[in-house]
Design a protein around this motif. Structure first.
Motif, PDB file in Angstrom:
ATOM      1  N   ARG A  46       0.794  -1.236   0.009  1.00  0.00           N
ATOM      2  CA  ARG A  46       0.045   0.247   0.088  1.00  0.00           C
ATOM      3  C   ARG A  46       0.909   1.177   0.033  1.00  0.00           C
ATOM      4  O   ARG A  46       1.640   1.509   0.935  1.00  0.00           O
ATOM      5  N   LEU A  47       0.828   2.193  -1.032  1.00  0.00           N
ATOM      6  CA  LEU A  47       1.525   3.104  -0.982  1.00  0.00           C
ATOM      7  C   LEU A  47       1.137   4.213  -0.301  1.00  0.00           C
ATOM      8  O   LEU A  47       0.005   4.858  -0.138  1.00  0.00           O
ATOM      9  N   LYS A  72      12.008   3.448  -7.119  1.00  0.00           N
ATOM     10  CA  LYS A  72      10.639   2.930  -7.507  1.00  0.00           C
ATOM     11  C   LYS A  72       9.799   3.969  -8.414  1.00  0.00           C
ATOM     12  O   LYS A  72       9.495   4.964  -7.654  1.00  0.00           O
ATOM     13  N   PRO A  73       9.466   3.689  -9.562  1.00  0.00           N
ATOM     14  CA  PRO A  73       8.644   4.456 -10.176  1.00  0.00           C
ATOM     15  C   PRO A  73       7.586   5.056  -9.503  1.00  0.00           C
ATOM     16  O   PRO A  73       7.045   6.239  -9.403  1.00  0.00           O
ATOM     17  N   GLU A  74       6.701   4.001  -9.029  1.00  0.00           N
ATOM     18  CA  GLU A  74       5.424   4.431  -8.091  1.00  0.00           C
ATOM     19  C   GLU A  74       5.663   5.198  -6.802  1.00  0.00           C
ATOM     20  O   GLU A  74       4.932   5.750  -6.294  1.00  0.00           O
TER      21      GLU A  74
END
Length: 230
Positions: A46-47, A72-74
């Protein structure tokens, strides 16, 4: 409004509990990781909207967690506040260069930390910044410049609004007249200390217009505090 999520990464249990308690009290949804490896797993699951990250962690160090999140791109744009006992200038530079958005040296007061969280969210995630603050039955909307108590509008002048805003950021804390002058009027403006009493009186009158209990407490020879229930 959806609660912003904050991931606290701290291996000292007592401090982690204290951080979680104070951030949840501010209205955030808080998850806690006890080491760097667990933090990276939680981010994958969960970002979060913001990470409060200790430097000295078991398994994977905080500085390495920061580096990996920035790869991490996200997670590249997730705000990170580094929380650490390492206060040397070289450490600060390393932390910021690795990708931290703010750097807080332990020991830190919870008031300062929550203020830094708000500031980082306002700057980097303006849509998540908390513009409405509640203390007991008093609700302040900073954007609309409106205050309600027990569901009814409270009409305040600009100075009384700033006074109440300062009190609501530090409920229960006693401030001297001089401290209130610095916080509300500014240290570069000369105003007599008795002026504070006048504006406190006006704030009290506005808050108590409906004959509710007086939330402003006078502490003899010390100053004033906002006391709220709930």
């Amino acid at each position: 409004m959806v609660k912003p999520t904050i991931l606290v990464v701290e291996d000292e249990d007592s401090l982690a509990t204290l951080l979680q308690y104070n951030l949840e009290k501010e209205g955030y949804d808080v998850a806690v990781a006890g080491d760097g490896e667990e933090a990276l797993l939680l981010v994958d699951e969960r970002l979060p909207d913001l990470v409060v990250l200790d430097w000295m962690l078991p398994k994977v160090s905080g500085i390495e967690v920061c580096r990996r999140l920035r790869q991490k791109p996200e997670a590249r744009n997730v705000p990170i506040i580094m929380l650490t006992a390492r206060g040397e200038e070289t450490d600060r530079i390393r932390g910021l260069d690795t990708g931290a958005d703010d750097y807080v040296v332990k020991p830190v007061s919870m008031n300062e930390l929550t203020a830094r969280v708000r500031a980082v969210l306002r700057r980097l995630r303006p849509g998540l910044a908390e513009d409405s603050v509640r203390c007991g039955d008093i609700v302040m909307d900073r954007v609309a410049h409106r205050v309600k108590r027990a569901g009814k509008d409270v009409h305040l002048g600009p100075t009384e609004f700033r006074l109440l805003d300062h009190f609501m950021q530090h409920p229960g804390r006693v401030f001297s007249r001089e401290q209130l002058l610095d916080a509300v009027w500014g240290s570069d403006i000369y105003v007599e200390a008795r002026t504070v009493d006048v504006h406190i009186g006006r704030l009290r009158k506005a808050l108590n217009a409906e004959e509710l209990s007086d939330p402003i407490r006078t502490v003899r020879s010390a100053g004033y505090a906002l006391e709220v229930e709930g």
